[in-house]
Write a protein that holds these residues in place. Sequence first.
Motif, PDB file in Angstrom:
ATOM      1  N   GLY A  63     -11.070 -10.148   0.834  1.00 18.18           N
ATOM      2  CA  GLY A  63     -10.011  -9.160   0.959  1.00 18.18           C
ATOM      3  C   GLY A  63     -10.453  -7.782   0.482  1.00 18.18           C
ATOM      4  O   GLY A  63     -11.609  -7.553   0.117  1.00 18.18           O
ATOM      5  N   ARG A  64      -9.497  -6.869   0.486  1.00 13.68           N
ATOM      6  CA  ARG A  64      -9.796  -5.514   0.048  1.00 13.68           C
ATOM      7  C   ARG A  64      -9.905  -5.472  -1.469  1.00 13.68           C
ATOM      8  O   ARG A  64      -9.088  -6.072  -2.165  1.00 13.68           O
ATOM      9  N   SER A  67      -7.217  -1.682  -5.922  1.00 17.76           N
ATOM     10  CA  SER A  67      -7.250  -0.236  -6.134  1.00 17.76           C
ATOM     11  C   SER A  67      -6.999   0.130  -7.589  1.00 17.76           C
ATOM     12  O   SER A  67      -7.348   1.244  -8.007  1.00 17.76           O
TER      13      SER A  67
END
Length: 367
Positions: A63-64, A67
């Motif tokens: 996945g990403r 952040s």
Amino acid sequence: MAYGHKTPYQARMRAHIVLHAARGRSNASIARQTGLHLDTVRKWRGRFAEDGMPALADRRRPGRPPSFTALQAAQVKALACQLPAETGAPLSRWSCPELAREAMARGIAPSVSASTVRRWLGQDALKPWQHRSWIFVTDPAFRPKAQQVLDLYARTRDGVPLGENEYVISADEKTSIQARCRCHPTLAPGKTRAMRVNHTYGRGGAVAYLAAYDVQRARVFGRTEPRTGIAPFMNLVTQVMSREPYASAKRVFWIVDNGSSHRGKKSVDRLAAAFPNAVMVHTPVHASWLNQVEIYFSIVQRKVVSPNDFTDLAQVGNRRRAFEDRYNTTAQPFQWKFTTSDLDDLLARLDRHTADHHEESSVAVAA
């Protein structure tokens, strides 16, 4: 897996691939029979050959990358757990956009959205935009007074069970019930439409509603008076004590709060002088929530008073009397579950909170 009724579709198809392969069929043949792509058959057949059954599960997707760090989320949560005034913000309470703005101003994160803050707060059920009113215990005799009331609800007095000819009455006043005459008639509810009550109204005066609630028999005795006071309250007492079974009862305990109509030792003596078998019991200061008649008043507020649409005070009195008759025909005693053990737990929590508050204040002063 291939024939289980509750097997997910993807797992079922992967199991069929393995079974067809075990029968010696080629990848192309399996693809034709299952309707899957040749590359899909080749992938799951190869994975099973390498690692067996565990290989038929989906691999963890990376996945990403996140952040924000866990530290940033914790710092925003810590900020939400402070009063805005303590941080220098000119706000009465935090909202998610304000917390996001404050987090960026403090350098916690270069950029963060209100939705991200809301998701972080939701992990710990934090809602700093909500508030509740509460009050510290100020009565030095809070516990013994509260215990007297709770013991009466459990039908004991000084450790001795009450007799069949002893009763417990909870009494109070509901002040200023207004007669608001709406400038336009109230519209009944309809399909996909709630009842509509006009916002503007004319004032038709106000009355006080005095009520006495028999805790065990779930029976209400009420009256309306132009105002509250000693005389109106004694009128209520006379209304109840002049009828059976209270007139000939051994003792009738009257649980009241510390309102001006029945405050202090004078009220106790006044009640005993008028009715020798009546015993007044006061709740602690700022603890009218221990008075069960308040529960009845909340029912009256929901079912009789709100929304307030009366032509005059006479209609208020008529509806009040009609509701009492209706209530007394079906009422059951309230399921009062707050006991002396719960009272001790509450006072212990308040003591801990008070000690922590004093400790924080001392640290702040020292700093």
